[in-house]
Scaffold this motif. Structure first.
Motif, short mmCIF file in Angstrom:
data_model
loop_
_atom_site.label_atom_id
_atom_site.label_comp_id
_atom_site.label_asym_id
_atom_site.label_seq_id
_atom_site.Cartn_x
_atom_site.Cartn_y
_atom_site.Cartn_z
N LEU A 36 -33.03 0.83 -10.12
CA LEU A 36 -32.56 1.71 -9.13
C LEU A 36 -33.75 2.87 -9.03
N CYS A 37 -34.68 2.98 -8.08
CA CYS A 37 -35.79 4.35 -8.11
C CYS A 37 -35.22 5.21 -7.09
N VAL A 38 -35.12 6.39 -7.37
CA VAL A 38 -35.01 7.62 -6.40
C VAL A 38 -36.31 8.47 -6.45
N SER A 39 -36.76 8.62 -5.14
CA SER A 39 -38.01 9.16 -5.19
C SER A 39 -37.63 10.66 -5.58
N VAL A 40 -39.02 11.47 -5.79
CA VAL A 40 -38.57 12.82 -6.33
C VAL A 40 -38.20 13.75 -5.11
N SER A 41 -38.74 13.27 -3.77
CA SER A 41 -38.34 14.10 -2.71
C SER A 41 -36.88 14.26 -2.52
N ARG A 42 -36.36 12.91 -2.68
CA ARG A 42 -35.18 12.84 -2.32
C ARG A 42 -34.05 13.29 -3.63
N LEU A 43 -34.62 13.53 -4.93
CA LEU A 43 -33.78 13.88 -5.93
C LEU A 43 -33.77 15.52 -5.72
N ARG A 44 -34.61 16.18 -4.81
CA ARG A 44 -34.47 17.57 -4.78
C ARG A 44 -33.02 17.71 -3.80
N GLN A 45 -32.65 16.72 -3.06
CA GLN A 45 -31.22 17.03 -2.48
C GLN A 45 -30.27 16.67 -3.21
N CYS A 46 -30.54 16.20 -4.48
CA CYS A 46 -29.36 16.08 -5.34
C CYS A 46 -28.47 15.06 -5.10
N ALA A 47 -28.61 13.81 -5.28
CA ALA A 47 -27.85 12.73 -5.04
C ALA A 47 -26.29 13.05 -5.76
N PRO A 48 -25.38 12.58 -5.47
CA PRO A 48 -24.17 12.91 -6.14
C PRO A 48 -24.07 12.26 -7.50
N SER A 49 -23.43 12.94 -8.60
CA SER A 49 -23.50 12.33 -9.73
C SER A 49 -22.62 11.26 -9.92
N GLU A 50 -21.44 11.07 -9.00
CA GLU A 50 -20.59 10.04 -8.84
C GLU A 50 -21.34 8.58 -8.39
N LEU A 51 -22.31 8.88 -7.71
CA LEU A 51 -23.19 7.83 -7.26
C LEU A 51 -24.12 7.40 -8.22
N LEU A 52 -25.01 8.23 -8.99
CA LEU A 52 -25.76 8.08 -10.17
C LEU A 52 -25.18 7.40 -11.18
N ARG A 53 -23.91 7.54 -11.64
CA ARG A 53 -23.30 7.10 -12.62
C ARG A 53 -23.09 5.76 -12.38
N LYS A 54 -22.88 5.12 -11.15
CA LYS A 54 -22.42 3.68 -10.92
C LYS A 54 -23.80 2.93 -10.56
N LEU A 55 -24.93 3.26 -10.93
CA LEU A 55 -26.15 2.71 -10.22
C LEU A 55 -26.19 1.17 -11.01
#
Length: 1738
Positions: A972-991
Motif C-alpha cells: 500500500l503506497c501513499v505518495s508524499v504529496s498525499r501524506l501532507r494531507q494526513c490520511a486518517p490513522s484509522e485507515l493507515l492502521r488497517k492497510l
C-alpha cells in the motif's frame, strides 16, 4: 353533374396506374412545385402570370411557400409548363381527384376560358378561409383568347370523371381520367393536342387513339386485334415542347405532334395531327413515357447519329429502369436499384462537371440511392417457392440476391451480391422445419424437413380410421417413410415418398386415388403403377404425378393423370372427356415437364424451358389459349405455325379456334417459373419475378375476361415494381407472395380466406395482408381458408375454422378473419426425437454396409440433430412422451454417460493437479532469479564507479524477466504529496486488512453481487423516471465506483472474466425478482436503466477500454469506420456533418428559438419543423440502421456472452408474454436485451460524444452535430419506452418508431448468439496467470474505501456466503471494525471526502503460490481460492474441485430407474391420434410396454433374467410414483433435464480439455525464459567479479607496458574477499539489506524523531528496511507490522543518494537529515556510520 364511378370500377381501372408515375416534384421554365408528404404543396421561383398560385402581388418566391388548397384536400400530383401549372388533389386512398390550374390562361392553357374563370371566381369556389380577392387580369377582361390573362388563385377544371394523371407540355396539357381516357387542351399549333388539326383548345377535348392492330410480339408472332377509340385505356402520358406521347394498358406507345428531329419515333420527321402507333424498334411492354424538347422518351443516349427517327434500345442499363425524365438538352433515368444515370449535353446539367457531352448514359457515383428491387437473380429467376399442387407449395433454398426486409425499410445490404451463385441447401436446417404446406377443402397438411407429414381438420383426411376431427396438428403415422412432396385436393390427398412411390388417401369415388378402385380410403394406399416420381398434384376430383425420366433424383419427366375425365381435363384426347380413369395414364407430351397445377376443370404444366401448356375446360379463357374452347390434349403444335407470312394471317386467324394447340402464348422471351390454377383462372410467375394472369374477369382484377396471359400490374408498391416469389389460387381467390416477404390477396372473401381482418364479400383489387408483420416464406390456400409459414418458422392460418382445419384449437367462431398462430406440434420434442428414430430405422433397412465416410457423416448429422433437440429443451420446449425421450437417449453420444464423464473428469483433474504442482515449484527459481539480479546490479554498478564511468539508470522493470518477490513493491503506497494531507490513522492502521479485502472482493464476485442486490432500489414510476433518497444514490455510486476500479484492468482476460462473472450473478438475481417483461409496472421489468445494477455494469463494460473504440466508431468517428470487408463507411456523425442546415427539432418552441421568430403561428415555423422532421426520419430509417448494423457487428465477445446468458435467464423465467401488433413473442423476449444495448451503449455515446472523442483521439465534433446526436438519443429513449407523448410531433415520431422497430429487432435481436463460457475461461486464466509476472493493482480513493467498508458491514448478513465464523469476508470485516459499527466513523468518512488520498492496492493474482488450493464456486461460477468458495466449510479444499463436477442422480431414484429402463427395451410406439390414445397416461403406456418386454425376455431361449429383473424393478418404481400421484410430465421433464445437463457438462469438459493446452504453452514459455534469465545472470555475475580478459589482450597490454583496469579491479575484488557466486552459502546475497525496528533505531540514536502525522500508538510497530542500490544509493522502506501478523504493510519509502551520503560523512556533530518533508529525522553522522556497518556486514 360529374359522373361517379363505382368502387369496383375505380379499383379495376386505377390498378393500371403505377404508383411510381405520380409526380411529386415538377419544374417549369422558371418555377418549381413540390408535393410534401403531408399533402401540402410548396412552390418557388418566378411567379410570372401567377404560375405559382401565390397571388398576383408576388413577383418572385425565393424560398418554398405553401399554396392554399381547399379544406381537406391533399396534393398528390403536380406538373409544370413554361408559364402554367397543374395540381391534382385527391384523397390518398382514392384513384382520382380534382384538377386545378393556375398561371397564364391565354390560348386555352388552363382548360378554361376567361369568362369561365371569372365566373368561378365570382362563385368563390376557392380555398376556404382565404379572403375574396379582386379579380386581376393582365389586360383587363378582354375575351380575346390570345391576350394574356391569369386567375388570382388555382381554379378547378371541369371533367366528367376524376382525373388520375396530368402532364404539361410547354404550352399544352394532357390528362388521364379514371376510365383510362386521354384529354388535351391548350396551344395546338404543332398538332400536339392530337385532335386532327392545329387549332387551340380552351377546354379539355378527348384524344381518340386509332383503331388498328397491336404491334407484333416479335419475329414470327401473330398480331392480335386491339381496340381503339373509346376502348383504349391510357396509363401514362407526357407532353413536350411541340409533341406528345402516351402508352396504353396493353403496353402500346403512341406519338403525335411536330415530327422534326425524329422526336416522334415514327421513322420520319413529319408532323402528325393524330396519335400514331410506334412500332419500329419497340420490344416489351411500355409503362412510362417522357418528352423533352426535340425527342421523345429521352435524349437518344447513343453514340451514333444525332438524329434517331425510330426508337432505339439504350444498352447501358444493367437493371430495369424505374423512372425517366427529359430536359431540353439532357436526360436522366433511375434504375430500380436506385442508381441515377444522366446523358446529353452540358456538364453542369449532367452532374459530370468535367464532361460537356455524354453520348451514352453514365452513372452518377456521388448519388447513392436505396435499392428498389426486392427480387432475386434478374435472369435465372426469383422464385423461392415452386408449385407443388393446387394449394400446396414447398420452401426453396434459393434466396433473394439482394436484401430481404420489410417493404419500405432500407436494411443495410450490399448490392454486389447480384452475381453470386446460390448456395446449396442448409445442412444445419432443422428436420422439423416446415418445408411444404397444402390446403384441402376442410383440412390442412404440412411436410417437415425430415419428411414427416402433419395433418389437421376433418376426420376423413387424417390418414387413419377415426370419426373425430383434429383441431390441432397430428402426425401421419400410417405412412412410415419420409415424404418428399404432398398435395391436397378438396377431399383427397397424394404424397410422394423419398423412394419415388406415390400414396393416396381420402375420397375416391371418381378414381382420384389411382389404385384401380372407385372407393374411399382412410389410410394411405400405394399406387402400384407409379415409381420414380418426384411431384404430385390434386385437383377437385382428379390427380396427377410427375415421373422422372432420369432417375429418382431428376426433377423433370413425364406427366401421369387419373380420376375424373370431365371436360378432357386429364389430357388424353377427345375420346376421354367424361367418366373416370381409375389408374394413372401417361399424358403424351414431347417436352419434359418440371411442374404441374390443377384447377376445378383444367390443368397446367410447365416445361423445363419455361413454356406453359394447358388443357381441360376453356370457360372464361382459363386455358390462356386466346379462346374459350376446350382443349383435350397438351400436344404442342409444330413450330411452323409461327413462321407464316403476313398474307396468311387472316386465313390462319379463322382456323386457330379449332386446333388443339395447348401452349399458352406467353410473351416472347418470357419464361415461366411456377404456375397455379383457380377454378376459373390461372397464373404464372416468370423467371424474372413478374406475374401473368388469365381467365375470369373478377379473378384477375380486370373488366373483361382475359383469354391469354396478361402482365399483372394491379399491385403498386411505394418503391419499385413488385417481384413475385409465389402465387396460390383456389376457386375464385388468389394470394401472392412478394420477394420482400409480403402477402397480397384478392377475390372471394366470403369465408375470410384472404386474411384482411374484415368481413368483405369480394375484394376486386389486391390488398396487402397488413396483419402479418413478419416476413412470409410460404403460403397455401384452400377453398375457404389459407395458411402462411413465416421466416421465424411459425405458421399462421385464417378463414373458415370448422372441423379444425386452421389448427388453432377449437373455437366458437366459424370464421377467423385475422391470421392466427397454428399449434406447431411438429416442433415438439416428440417430433424431433421421432425424426431421429425414423432416420435410424431407414438407414438400418438399407442394403449394404455403411462406409467409414458415410458413418462419419451420419455421426455428424446425428450430433447436429441432437444438439438442436437439446437447444429446444433449453428454450423451454416441453416433452410429452416417453417415446421421444427414448429416441433422445438412444441418440445420445457414448461420451455423455456417467462413467465416461467421471473418467474424463479424473483425467483432467490429474492434469490440472500437475499444473498446481508446477505452480508451487515456481517460488524457488524465481527467488533465485531475483537475488541474482540484485547481485549483478550491485557488482556491476560498483565496478562502474571504480572505473569512474557514468552509471546507467537501470530500470528494474526493463531487466531480463525481473520479478520482485520482496515487500519493496509497496503493498500500500501513499505518495508524499498525499501524506501532507494526513490520511486518517484509522485507515493507515488497517492497510494490510484492506489490501486482502480488495483481493477477496475481486476474486469472489459473489460478495459484490450480494452487496448489489442488498442495496435499496430506487423507485421507478410508470413513465420510467427514477427517484431515490440521497443515501440510496450515494450507496449505489460508491458501489459502482468501487466495482469499476476493482475491475479496471479489463484488458487483462482474467479480470474481464471475473467482471463478467459478477455481471452474470447480478443479472440472474435481478431477473428472478422481475415479474413481467412489459406493461405498466416498469419497476418489475428486467434491466431498467434507473434501477438495474446489471444495466450499469453492462454499460461500463461496453464503454470502457478496450471495447469503447470499436463501438464508438460507427457513431462518432468523422473519418468513418472499417467494415468487416475492410471498406470505409460513413459514421452517423459523418452523415450529420454534411447536413449543416439541419437541426433536429421535435416541437415548435425549439423551431422558434432556432429561427428567432416569436409568432408560433408563422407558417415559416411549421414549414421549418416539417422539413427538419423529414430529415430526421430519413436519417433514422437509413443512416441509423446502417450505423447500428455496423455497431452490432463490432459488439465484442464478452458482451455477446452476457447478452446470451441474459437471454437464457429471461427464457427460463417463463414470463407471461402476450404478442402485440408490433412484436412477436420471441421478439418480446429479446426486447429487454435490445433496450439494454440501445440505452446502455448507444445512448451514452450520443449524449456525451465529447468524452469519447477526446479519449479515442477522434476529430472534435461541431456543436450542431453534437446537438443532433443528442436529439437522436432523446428519440431512442422514447423509442425504447414506446412513449412519444412528451413532444408535439408525437405522431410522426411514433410512426418512425414503428418502422424502426422491425429492422432494429432484426439487427440487435441476434446479438445474443455467443454461448457463455466464462466459467471455463476463468479456470484457464487462473492457472495461466501464474506463469505471467505482470503485477495487478487496484486504485481507490480513501472516501470510497471507507464508505465501501461501512456498506459491507451494514449488509454483512446478506453478503456473506456461509456462517460468519467461517466466511473470510466476515473475518476481515471484524478485523477492520474492531467491534465498531460502522467500522469508520462519520468523522473519518467526512475527512476522507474533504481530503481524499488515493491508495494503490496490489492484488496478488498468483495466489496459488501461497494458497495452493483452488475450488469451483457454483454461486459465482468462478474458480476461487478454496477458502472463498461458498461450498467450502473448512479453509482447505482439494485442487480437483477447481473443475466443476457432474453429480449423477441417485441410482435408486425412481425417475433414474425409469430413464435407464428406456434404454433396455425396444422402441416405444408413438402416441396415436385417437382420442383414447391422447387421453392415456404416459406412465401407464410405459408400464405396459415394460411388462410386455419383461415377459418376452423370460420366454426367449435362453431367458434373460437379469434384464427382466431390472424391468420388474422399474415397473415397481412406476407403481410407486403412480401411488404418490407424481405426474408423467414431471418424470419426463426430470429425465429431459438430465439429458441436457449431461450434454452441457461434456461440452464444459471439452473446453477445459482444450484449455490445458493453453496452460501448457504458458508454462513452457515461462520455464524457458526463466532458465535463460538464470544462465545469463550467473554468467554476468561471474564476469563482473573475475573481470578476466582474453589472453591475447593481456599479452598486448604487456607488450605496450600498459596496465589493464580490469586486472586491478579483479585484484581489488579479491582483496575485498568477494566470493564466486557459486560458492555463496544458500540464501546469501552480495547486496546488503538490514531491517530495524523504530525502538532499535531510537536506542542507537540514529533516528531522532517521527512526525506527529503518524499516530504515536503506531510507533512501536514501525519497521525500517535499509537496502543498498547498485548505483551507490540506499533505499529506505518504512512499513507497519501488526502484532502477530506474518505480513507487513508498507506506508512510505524514500531514497538516500550517494552524494548525500558523502555530505553526511563530513557533517558537523549534531547535524540532522530530514526526509519526506519532516516525516522522519535522523542524526547525520550516526546515520553514515550506521550505513557503513550495514554495507560491511558488521
Amino acid at each position: 353533374m360529374r359522373k361517379t364511378s363505382s368502387r369496383a370500377n375505380m379499383k379495376t381501372e386505377s390498378a393500371t396506374f403505377a404508383h411510381k408515375t405520380l409526380c411529386t416534384v415538377a419544374c417549369g421554365l422558371n418555377h418549381t412545385l413540390l408535393v410534401c408528404p403531408d399533402g401540402s404543396i410548396q412552390a418557388w421561383g418566378l411567379n410570372k402570370h401567377n404560375c405559382l398560385g401565390l397571388g398576383r402581388n408576388i413577383k418572385e418566391q425565393s424560398q418554398p411557400a405553401p399554396i392554399s388548397l381547399p379544406r381537406g384536400a391533399t396534393g398528390q400530383h403536380v406538373s409544370c409548363g413554361s408559364q402554367h401549372s397543374m395540381i391534382l388533389l385527391k384523397a390518398a386512398e382514392a384513384a382520382g381527384g380534382d384538377l386545378y390550374a393556375m398561371g397564364l390562361g391565354s390560348r386555352g392553357r388552363l382548360g378554361l376560358t376567361q369568362d369561365e374563370a371569372a365566373r368561378k371566381e365570382e362563385e368563390i369556389e376557392r380555398v376556404p378561409g382565404v379572403k375574396p380577392r379582386k379579380r386581376e387580369w393582365v389586360s383587363g377582361l378582354s375575351t380575346r383568347s390570345d391576350e394574356a390573362w391569369c386567375p388570382s388563385f388555382p381554379l378547378r377544371i371541369d371533367f366528367t370523371a376524376n382525373v388520375v394523371r396530368v402532364a404539361c407540355g410547354s404550352d399544352h396539357t394532357l390528362a388521364i381520367t379514371e376510365d383510362g381516357s386521354l384529354w388535351s387542351w391548350g396551344v395546338g399549333t404543332w398538332g400536339n393536342l392530337g385532335q386532327g388539326d392545329t387549332q387551340d383548345r380552351p377546354r379539355p377535348s378527348r384524344v381518340m387513339l386509332p383503331e388498328g392492330t397491336e404491334r407484333g410480339r416479335g419475329e414470327g408472332e401473330l398480331p392480335t386485334p386491339v381496340t381503339g377509340g373509346d376502348g383504349s385505356i391510357v396509363v401514362h402520358c407526357a407532353g413536350g415542347a411541340k409533341h406528345s406521347l402516351c402508352c396504353t394498358r396493353e403496353g402500346l406507345l403512341y406519338a403525335w405532334g411536330e415530327g422534326s428531329n425524329g422526336r416522334l419515333g415514327l421513322g420520319h420527321c413529319k408532323m402528325m395531327l393524330t396519335p400514331q402507333l410506334v412500332t419500329d424498334g419497340i420490344e416489351g411492354h411500355m409503362v412510362m413515357v417522357a418528352c423533352g424538347d426535340r425527342g421523345g422518351g429521352s435524349r437518344p443516349g447513343s453514340e451514333h447519329a444525332s438524329l434517331v427517327p425510330s426508337p432505339r434500345l439504350i444498352p447501358a442499363f444493367r437493371f430495369a429502369v424505374a423512372q425517366i425524365a427529359t430536359g431540353a438538352y439532357h436526360s436522366a433515368a433511375i434504375q430500380q436499384t436506385g442508381e441515377l444515370y444522366t446523358w446529353g449535353s452540358g456538364g453542369f446539367r449532367l452532374g459530370h462537371p468535367q464532361t460537356m457531352t455524354l453520348p451514352s448514359p453514365e452513372r452518377l457515383d456521388g448519388i447513392k440511392g436505396m435499392p428498389l428491387l426486392t427480387a432475386g437473380d434478374q435472369e435465372s429467376g426469383a422464385g423461392a417457392a415452386s408449385r407443388a399442387a393446387d394449394g400446396g407449395y414447398f420452401r426453396s433454398r434459393k434466396r433473394s440476391s439482394l436484401y430481404e426486409g420489410s417493404r419500405g425499410t432500407a436494411l443495410p445490404e450490399d448490392l454486389e451480391h447480384e452475381g453470386e451463385e446460390d448456395g446449396g441447401e442448409d445442412e444445419d436446417a432443422a428436420p422439423w422445419q416446415v418445408e411444404q404446406v397444402a390446403c384441402g377443402a376442410m383440412h390442412t397438411a404440412c411436410v417437415t424437413e425430415a419428411g414427416q407429414v402433419w395433418l389437421w381438420g376433418v376426420s376423413e383426411m387424417l390418414g387413419h380410421s377415426t370419426t373425430l376431427d383434429s383441431w390441432e396438428p397430428s402426425r401421419l403415422l400410417t405412412l412410415d417413410r419420409p415424404v418428399r412432396r404432398l398435395s391436397c385436393g378438396s377431399e383427397h390427398a397424394l404424397a410422394v415418398t423419398t423412394d419415388g412411390r406415390v400414396w393416396a388417401w381420402g375420397k375416391g369415388m371418381h378414381g382420384q386415388l389411382g389404385n384401380g378402385l372407385a372407393r374411399d380410403s382412410s389410410e394411405p394406399t400405394l399406387i402400384p403403377t407409379l415409381h420414380d416420381c418426384f411431384d404430385v398434384a390434386c385437383g377437385e376430383d382428379f390427380s396427377a404425378a410427375l415421373r422422372s425420366t432420369g432417375g429418382r433424383d431428376c426433377i423433370q419427366g413425364e406427366t401421369w393423370t387419373w380420376g375424373s375425365a370431365e371436360w378432357g381435363k386429364l389430357g388424353h384426347g377427345p375420346h376421354l372427356t367424361s367418366g373416370s380413369l381409375l389408374i394413372p395414364r401417361h399424358v403424351k407430351l414431347d417436352t419434359p415437364i418440371k411442374g404441374i397445377a390443377m384447377g376445378l376443370h383444367h390443368m397446367l404444366a410447365i416445361t423445363v424451358q419455361g413454356e406453359v401448356c394447358s388443357w381441360g375446360a376453356g370457360f372464361y379463357g382459363r386455358l390462356g389459349l386466346s379462346h374459350t374452347d376446350n382443349a383435350y390434349t397438351p400436344t404442342k403444335e409444330s413450330d411452323d405455325i409461327w413462321n407464316i407470312t403476313s398474307t396468311e394471317v387472316s386465313g390462319m386467324l379463322d382456323c386457330l379456334t379449332h386446333r388443339w394447340m395447348s401452349q399458352v402464348p406467353l410473351p416472347r422471351s418470357v419464361q415461366g417459373e411456377s404456375i397455379a390454377c383457380g377454378s376459373s383462372h390461372s397464373c404464372c410467375i416468370t423467371r424474372r419475378g413478374d406475374l401473368y394472369v388469365w381467365g375470369r374477369d373478377k379473378c384477375v382484377c380486370g373488366p373483361d375476361h382475359l383469354l391469354e396471359p396478361t402482365h399483372f400490374t394491379a399491385i403498386e408498391l411505394p418503391i419499385g415494381e413488385p417481384r413475385y416469389r409465389q402465387v396460390v389460387c383456389r376457386d375464385e381467390h388468389t394470394l401472392v407472395l412478394l420477394e420482400g416477404g409480403e402477402v397480397w390477396a384478392w377475390g372471394d372473401n366470403r369465408n375470410g380466406q384472404l386474411g384482411l381482418g374484415g368481413e368483405f364479400g369480394t375484394v376486386d383489387h389486391p390488398e396487402p395482408l397488413e396483419l402479418i408483420e413478419s416476413s412470409v416464406e410460404l403460403v397455401a390456400t384452400g377453398p375457404h381458408h389459407s395458411v402462411a409459414v413465416l421466416s421465424s418458422g411459425d405458421m399462421l392460418a385464417w378463414g373458415a375454422s370448422t372441423s379444425g382445419r386452421l389448427g388453432i384449437r377449437k373455437t366458437s367462431s366459424n370464421i377467423i378473419h385475422s391470421p392466427t398462430k397454428v399449434l406447431a406440434n411438429w416442433v415438439s420434442l416428440e417430433a424431433m426425437a421421432l425424426v431421429a428414430g425414423a432416420e435410424e430405422r431407414q438407414e438400418g433397412g438399407e442394403e449394404g454396409e455403411e462406409t467409414e465416410e458415410e458413418a462419419e457423416k451420419h455421426k455428424e448429422a446425428e450430433a447436429r440433430q441432437t444438439a438442436k433437440m437439446i437447444e429446444s429443451l433449453k428454450k423451454g420446449t416441453s416433452i410429452k412422451s416417453f417415446a421421444a425421450l427414448q429416441s433422445m437417449l438412444q441418440a445420445e453420444a457414448e461420451e455423455y454417460d456417467d462413467a465416461t464423464l467421471a473418467e474424463v473428469e479424473g483425467e483432467l483433474t490429474s492434469t490440472y493437479n500437475g499444473f498446481l504442482a508446477d505452480i508451487a515449484a515456481l517460488s524457488s527459481p524465481e527467488t533465485q532469479l531475483a537475488r541474482l539480479q540484485s547481485d549483478v546490479e550491485m557488482q556491476c554498478m560498483a565496478n562502474m564507479r571504480r572505473l569512474r564511468c557514468p552509471a546507467p539508470d537501470l530500470d528494474r522493470q526493463a531487466c531480463c524477466y525481473n520479478h520482485d518477490l520482496s515487500d519493496k513493491q509497496a503493498i500500500l503506497c501513499v505518495s508524499v504529496s498525499r501524506l501532507r494531507q494526513c490520511a486518517p490513522s484509522e485507515l493507515l492502521r488497517k492497510l494490510h486488512a484492506l489490501r486482502e479485502l480488495m483481493f477477496v472482493l475481486q476474486q469472489q464476485p459473489a460478495y459484490l453481487g450480494n452487496l448489489a442486490l442488498s442495496l435499496p432500489c430506487p423507485s421507478v414510476t410508470a413513465d420510467g423516471s427514477v427517484s431515490a433518497s440521497p443515501r440510496v444514490k450515494r450507496e449505489r455510486e460508491v458501489f459502482l465506483t468501487a466495482t469499476t476500479q476493482l475491475y479496471a484492468s479489463l484488458h487483462v482476460p482474467r479480470v474481464e472474466h471475473l467482471f463478467m462473472a459478477l455481471c452474470c450473478y447480478v443479472a440472474g438475481r435481478e431477473v428472478q425478482k422481475c415479474t413481467e417483461l412489459s406493461g405498466h409496472r416498469v419497476s418489475e421489468m428486467p434491466f431498467q436503466p434507473g434501477a438495474s445494477i446489471f444495466f450499469r455494469l453492462f454499460s461500463n463494460l461496453a464503454l470502457n477500454e478496450p471495447h469503447s473504440g470499436d463501438l464508438a466508431a460507427p457513431l462518432l468517428s468523422l473519418n468513418g469506420f472499417a467494415t468487416h470487408k475492410n471498406e470505409t463507411e460513413t459514421s452517423l456523425a459523418g452523415v450529420l456533418e454534411t447536413m449543416r442546415s439541419v437541426y433536429f427539432v421535435f416541437d415548435i418552441d425549439s423551431a422558434l428559438r432556432i429561427l428567432n421568430i416569436k409568432d408560433a403561428k408563422d407558417q415559416r415555423v411549421r414549414n421549418y419543423l416539417t422539413t427538419q422532421l423529414d430529415a430526421f426520419k430519413t436519417v433514422m430509417l437509413t443512416n441509423i440502421i446502417q450505423c447500428l448494423s455496423a455497431l452490432a457487428a463490432k459488439i465484442p465477445v464478452a458482451l455477446r456472452m452476457l447478452l446470451n446468458y441474459s437471454a437464457g435467464l429471461i427464457r427460463e423465467r417463463h414470463f407471461p408474454v402476450v404478442e402485440t401488433t408490433s412484436l412477436t413473442k420471441d421478439q418480446l423476449l429479446r426486447w429487454p436485451l435490445i433496450r439494454l444495448v440501445i440505452l446502455g451503449v448507444v445512448k451514452p455515446l450520443l449524449e456525451k460524444p465529447d468524452s469519447f472523442t477526446r479519449r479515442l483521439n477522434y476529430a472534435p465534433l461541431d456543436d450542431q452535430v453534437k446537438q443532433n446526436l443528442k436529439q437522436v438519443a432523446v428519440f431512442l429513449d422514447m423509442f425504447c419506452a414506446d412513449d412519444y407523448e412528451s413532444v408535439q410531433s408525437r405522431n410522426l415520431l411514433s410512426g418512425v418508431g414503428t418502422e424502426l422497430k422491425s429492422p432494429m429487432v432484426k439487427i440487435l435481436g441476434d446479438l445474443a448468439g455467443r454461448e457463455d463460457t466464462t466459467d471455463v475461461d476463468m479456470t484457464i486464466d487462473v492457472y495461466a496467470s501464474h506463469f505471467e509476472l505482470d503485477p495487478c493493482y487496484v486504485t481507490l480513493r480513501s472516501d470510497i474505501v471507507t464508505e465501501l467498508v461501512n456498506m459491507l458491514r451494514a449488509y454483512r448478513s446478506q453478503i456473506i456466503l456461509g456462517s460468519a465464523k467461517k466466511d473470510r469476508l466476515a473475518s476481515l470485516l471484524d478485523e477492520i471494525s474492531e467491534g465498531r459499527n460502522p467500522p469508520f466513523a462519520e468523522s473519518v468518512v467526512r475527512r476522507c471526502r474533504q481530503q481524499p488520498t488515493e491508495h494503490n492496492f496490489k492484488v496478488d493474482h498468483r495466489f496459488l503460490l501461497k494458497e495452493p488450493n483452488l475450488a469451483y464456486c457454483p454461486l459465482s461460477r468462478a474458480p476461487v481460492p478454496a477458502y472463498l468458495s461458498a461450498q467450502t466449510s473448512s479453509g482447505k479444499a482439494d485442487g480437483a474441485s477447481a473443475i466443476r463436477r457432474y453429480i449423477p442422480p441417485d441410482s435408486e431414484d425412481p425417475r433414474r430407474i425409469v430413464e435407464q429402463s428406456l434404454l433396455a427395451v425396444p422402441p416405444l410406439k408413438p402416441v396415436g391420434n385417437s382420442a383414447d390414445d391422447k387421453d392415456r397416461d404416459e406412465l401407464d403406456s410405459l408400464r405396459e410396454h415394460l411388462n410386455q418386454t419383461q415377459m418376452a425376455l423370460i420366454a426367449k431361449t435362453p431367458p434373460d433374467y437379469k434384464t427382466a429383473n431390472f424391468l420388474q424393478n422399474a415397473i415397481r418404481k412406476i407403481d410407486e410414483m403412480k401411488q404418490a400421484e407424481i405426474p408423467s410430465e414431471e418424470v419426463m421433464s426430470w429425465i429431459a433435464d438430465n439429458i441436457r445437463q449431461r450434454r452441457q457438462h461434456w461440452q464444459y469438459l471439452e473446453r477445459i480439455r482444450r484449455g490445458k493446452d493453453i496452460i501448457a504453452q504458458k508454462r513452457a514459455l515461462h520455464q524457458e525464459r526463466l532458465h535463460e534469465a538464470l544462465e545469463h545472470l550467473r554468467e554476468t555475475l561471474r564476469f563482473s567479479i573475475a573481470l578476466g580478459v582474453e589472453s591475447k589482450i593481456q599479452q598486448a597490454a604487456t607488450n605496450y607496458n600498459t596496465t589493464l583496469r580490469f586486472e586491478s579491479l579483479a585484484v581489488l575484488n579479491q582483496k575485498r574477499k568477494l566470493l564466486d557466486p557459486s560458492l555463496l552459502p544458500r540464501g546469501a546475497m552480495l547486496s546488503p539489506v538490514a531491517t530495524y525496528s523504530y525502538v532499535a533505531l531510537r536506542n542507537k540514536k540514529v533516528l531522532l524523531n517521527v512526525s506527529s502525522a503518524i499516530d504515536k500508538s503506531l510507533y512501536r510497530q514501525l519497521r525500517f528496511t535499509f537496502s543498498a542500490e547498485p548505483n551507490g544509493d540506499w533505499h529506505v522502506n518504512i512499513c507497519h507490522a501488526e502484532p502477530g501478523a506474518s505480513k507487513r504493510c508498507t506506508i512510505m519509502d524514500f531514497q538516500i543518494t550517494e552524494g548525500r551520503i558523502d555530505e553526511m560523512k563530513n557533517a558537523a556533530v549534531g547535524g540532522t537529515e530530514v526526509f519526506l518533508d519532516g516525516l522522519c529525522t535522523f542524526d547525520s553522522r550516526k546515520l553514515f556510520v550506521f550505513l557503513e556497518r550495514v554495507a560491511t556486514g558488521r
